[in-house]
Design a protein around this motif. Sequence first.
Motif, PDB file in Angstrom:
ATOM      1  N   ARG A 142       0.825  -1.213   0.000  1.00  0.00           N
ATOM      2  CA  ARG A 142       0.000   0.000   0.000  1.00  0.00           C
ATOM      3  C   ARG A 142       0.856   1.259   0.000  1.00  0.00           C
ATOM      4  NH1 ARG A 142      -1.179   3.515   3.930  1.00  0.00           N
ATOM      5  NH2 ARG A 142      -2.913   4.907   3.432  1.00  0.00           N
TER       6      ARG A 142
ATOM      7  N   GLU B  45       0.504   4.089  -2.729  1.00  0.00           N
ATOM      8  CA  GLU B  45       0.055   5.433  -2.346  1.00  0.00           C
ATOM      9  C   GLU B  45       1.107   6.483  -2.680  1.00  0.00           C
ATOM     10  OE1 GLU B  45      -2.035   7.503   1.496  1.00  0.00           O
ATOM     11  OE2 GLU B  45      -2.802   5.709   0.528  1.00  0.00           O
TER      12      GLU B  45
ATOM     13  N   HIS C 161      -6.919   8.031  -0.430  1.00  0.00           N
ATOM     14  CA  HIS C 161      -5.994   6.976  -0.048  1.00  0.00           C
ATOM     15  C   HIS C 161      -6.197   5.798  -0.991  1.00  0.00           C
ATOM     16  CE1 HIS C 161      -4.805   8.786   3.820  1.00  0.00           C
ATOM     17  NE2 HIS C 161      -6.068   9.151   3.937  1.00  0.00           N
ATOM     18  N   TRP C 162      -5.280   4.807  -0.890  1.00  0.00           N
ATOM     19  CA  TRP C 162      -5.363   3.608  -1.724  1.00  0.00           C
ATOM     20  C   TRP C 162      -5.079   2.389  -0.863  1.00  0.00           C
ATOM     21  CZ3 TRP C 162      -3.812   8.324  -3.184  1.00  0.00           C
ATOM     22  CH2 TRP C 162      -4.372   8.847  -4.363  1.00  0.00           C
TER      23      TRP C 162
END
Length: 203
Positions: A29, A33, A87-88
């Motif tokens: 992540r 991101e 966000h991712w």
Amino acid sequence: MTIQRGRDWGEHGPLPPGGVVVASDADARLVVERARREGRPLPPLGLVGGDLCRTLGGRGDEQRLFSPEGTRLTVDVGAVLVDERPHWFVAHLVARRSWLRGRIVAVMNAEWLGRWDVAPRAHPADGLLDLLDGSPPLRDRLRARRRLRSATHVPHPEIREQRAARFEIALDPPLGVALDGLEIGPASRLTVWVEPDALTVVV
């Protein structure tokens, strides 16, 4: 390309040049991101751990990632506005105060959440995310914890299940949000969507 019935998915091959080896969903992540915030293409990721890796049948063998025996796949990425902050995530989003009381919301790109088979129908390359949302009583939660390893916790009348490319989720009262196991703080509203075929991974 989004997976389709009757068609092969992925190919054999090593991690491409510029690829990054990650040992957890949280590490994956952070790479995703950072690239998104800097406006760069997502680098290929070699997965040696985490729930996305497990969902894809990864063996945790780093040497395999650099050999012709590696399996190269294109997967989806989850994106979310957390109270309008972008966000991712690669594997899952979880919003809750406690596992034992109150509402729990899980948006799954992967099938697994740690030891738990939370979303047995989830596939990280189908262009969809799997939502589970509910507040079951404590007795049912304790039963569900035993059943989560075998994915027999659903269906349940107190858990809403939905598969879609986008969700609007109001959290009242606000809940703490974790993306791929990383706490990012409380939120009162989530807008979640899938970015299909956004990331190349090797397992």
